[in-house]
Motif scaffolding. Structure first.
Motif, PDB file in Angstrom:
ATOM      1  N   LEU A  67      -1.322   2.507  -5.558  1.00 20.62           N
ATOM      2  CA  LEU A  67      -0.302   1.891  -4.719  1.00 20.62           C
ATOM      3  C   LEU A  67       0.956   2.747  -4.694  1.00 20.62           C
ATOM      4  N   GLU A  73      -7.211  -3.769   0.665  1.00 21.97           N
ATOM      5  CA  GLU A  73      -6.112  -3.949   1.617  1.00 21.97           C
ATOM      6  C   GLU A  73      -5.255  -2.692   1.689  1.00 21.97           C
ATOM      7  N   LEU A  74      -4.974  -2.099   0.535  1.00 27.56           N
ATOM      8  CA  LEU A  74      -4.189  -0.865   0.504  1.00 27.56           C
ATOM      9  C   LEU A  74      -4.890   0.242   1.286  1.00 27.56           C
ATOM     10  N   SER A 123      -8.432 -11.624 -12.228  1.00 29.51           N
ATOM     11  CA  SER A 123      -7.457 -10.587 -11.862  1.00 29.51           C
ATOM     12  C   SER A 123      -8.157  -9.315 -11.432  1.00 29.51           C
ATOM     13  N   PHE A 140       2.273  -5.338  -6.450  1.00 23.39           N
ATOM     14  CA  PHE A 140       1.468  -5.308  -5.225  1.00 23.39           C
ATOM     15  C   PHE A 140       2.105  -6.124  -4.117  1.00 23.39           C
ATOM     16  N   HIS A 141       2.761  -7.214  -4.461  1.00 21.87           N
ATOM     17  CA  HIS A 141       3.416  -8.024  -3.437  1.00 21.87           C
ATOM     18  C   HIS A 141       4.473  -7.207  -2.705  1.00 21.87           C
ATOM     19  N   GLU A 171      -1.965 -17.339  -7.301  1.00 21.10           N
ATOM     20  CA  GLU A 171      -2.411 -16.114  -6.641  1.00 21.10           C
ATOM     21  C   GLU A 171      -3.860 -15.793  -6.991  1.00 21.10           C
ATOM     22  N   LEU A 226       2.666  -3.771  -0.967  1.00 25.79           N
ATOM     23  CA  LEU A 226       1.824  -4.011   0.201  1.00 25.79           C
ATOM     24  C   LEU A 226       2.606  -4.637   1.346  1.00 25.79           C
ATOM     25  N   ASP A 227       3.562  -5.523   1.030  1.00 25.33           N
ATOM     26  CA  ASP A 227       4.377  -6.108   2.101  1.00 25.33           C
ATOM     27  C   ASP A 227       5.150  -5.030   2.854  1.00 25.33           C
ATOM     28  N   LYS A 261      -6.925  -6.259  -3.373  1.00 25.62           N
ATOM     29  CA  LYS A 261      -5.658  -5.603  -3.043  1.00 25.62           C
ATOM     30  C   LYS A 261      -5.860  -4.121  -2.761  1.00 25.62           C
ATOM     31  N   TRP A 292      -9.131  -9.886  -7.898  1.00 23.91           N
ATOM     32  CA  TRP A 292      -7.908  -9.834  -7.092  1.00 23.91           C
ATOM     33  C   TRP A 292      -7.473  -8.386  -6.866  1.00 23.91           C
ATOM     34  N   LEU A 293      -7.533  -7.570  -7.917  1.00 21.00           N
ATOM     35  CA  LEU A 293      -7.159  -6.160  -7.776  1.00 21.00           C
ATOM     36  C   LEU A 293      -8.079  -5.437  -6.797  1.00 21.00           C
TER      37      LEU A 293
END
Length: 382
Positions: free
Chosen positions: A244, A129-130, A119, A333-334, A31, A337-338, A126, A122-123
């Protein structure tokens, strides 16, 4: 697992212990792998700026890192249990292709430095995206609030209370998700700090060009204290998960409404067919499985935050315990967010049963309006 890059001569490793130490790193690092490659490219270019690697070595290393990223995307390279983790895989690949130049890539870094910056990047992705999903939800709710103005009962204490409308329902969640998008951006602003170059929490005795890597990786600022870079690990992850969680909490309440409104007892809402499933035993049923799993998604986010919070009962500095935070943020998050990603389409396509809602409005639901009108006329409200 192949030979360890940090292996010391004369020390025999116990494979059971190594499996325990590695945990799920190889799987989880898939990831974060592309972000680790981007950070490694910036680090290599920074090393060239202080003459730890030559300009030619830097060009070769960056070229091989870009090729590794392309191979990973195409599945020509697979991150598997040949490697201890993603960082070791990157270094092994560079040594294989470039020899001694590949061995220089770790100069001024620790594996902890690598996972921290990967990470963090990556955060950031995310949280962007959020914020985007929350904005999309808010836009659809605003659109439908203006288009669909249908009377429906308003509930307090799960009891019919007052006359309301679908416009009011949509507008409430529009405002909620505007706030959720804002909160995601606030969390992003907090964590948008570059830890690259802080090593394992005490820095390194090299004049690393951290200003350059901060710009190169698109961070808004640099974390100054190497010790604080370690103290922020976990704290920043919790801040991201809190943002989130705010959105997924609203999703849970919205899903609860739809769960009730789709029952035969209410029958206010018809869900799009693709958001329901057939029963394996009751052929007469279509089950609202999607919104039920949307409701459940908050549990994963809350569990992730709790797991990280429990890891942080530590003294200052780096501790291996923090390795477990990768799995927590990935799963939180998986799942979150999904679930959220399905919401815009659901809100755009759900249908109201206007006659059914209108029939559910009864005279007693206007009692508050009657009392207010009397109060305006001079009758004491009580």
């Amino acid at each position: 697992m192949s030979d360890l890059l940090w292996q010391k001569s004369g020390v025999e490793t116990d494979q059971r212990i190594m499996r325990f130490l590695a945990g799920d790193d190889v799987v989880l690092d898939r990831e974060f792998f592309l972000f680790d490659i981007e950070a490694s490219k910036a680090h290599v270019e920074g090393l060239a700026r202080i003459d730890i690697v030559t300009a030619q070595e830097s060009a070769d290393l960056v070229r091989e890192l870009e090729q590794l990223g392309a191979d990973f995307r195409s599945a020509a390279f697979v991150l598997d249990d040949r490697f201890e983790d993603g960082h070791s895989a990157i270094e092994a690949r560079l040594i294989e292709r470039l020899g001694d130049a590949g061995r220089k890539v770790h100069s001024g870094r620790s594996r902890n430095d690598q996972v921290l910056v990967a990470s963090r990047l990556w955060l950031k992705a995310k949280l962007l995206e959020l914020s985007s999903i929350c904005a999309a939800v808010a836009n659809i709710c605003i659109y439908r609030a203006g288009r669909d103005v249908l009377p429906m009962p308003g509930y307090t204490h799960l009891q019919r209370a007052v006359a309301s409308s679908t416009a009011m329902w949509f507008a409430a969640f529009a405002e909620a998700f505007i706030d959720n998008a804002w909160r995601a951006r606030q969390a992003l602003a907090l964590i948008d700090a570059n830890p690259l170059g802080t090593a394992a929490g005490y820095g390194v005795n090299l004049p690393l060009d951290r200003e350059y890597t901060t710009r190169k990786l698109g961070f808004a600022r640099m974390q100054i204290s190497p010790i604080y870079a370690q103290l922020s690990r976990g704290k920043f992850e919790m801040a991201a998960l809190d943002a989130l969680a705010a959105a997924v909490l609203d999703l849970r309440r919205l899903a609860w409404d739809l769960s009730l409104f789709t029952t035969a007892e209410f029958a206010f809402v018809r869900l799009p067919a693709q958001y329901t499933t057939g029963s394996s035993i009751m052929p007469n049923k279509r089950n609202p499985d999607v919104i039920e799993l949307m409701r459940a998604s908050y549990a994963s986010v809350a569990a992730a935050r709790t797991e990280i919070e429990q890891l942080l009962s530590l003294p200052s500095g780096y501790q291996r315990d923090l390795q477990a935070s990768k799995g927590a943020i990935f799963h939180g998050f998986h799942r979150g967010l999904d679930a959220l990603a399905l919401l815009p389409d659901l809100l755009a396509k759900l249908e109201w049963d206007a006659p059914r809602m209108r029939a559910a409005i009864e005279p007693s639901m206007y009692a508050t309006d009657v009392a207010i009108e009397a109060a305006i006329a001079g009758v004491p409200f009580r």
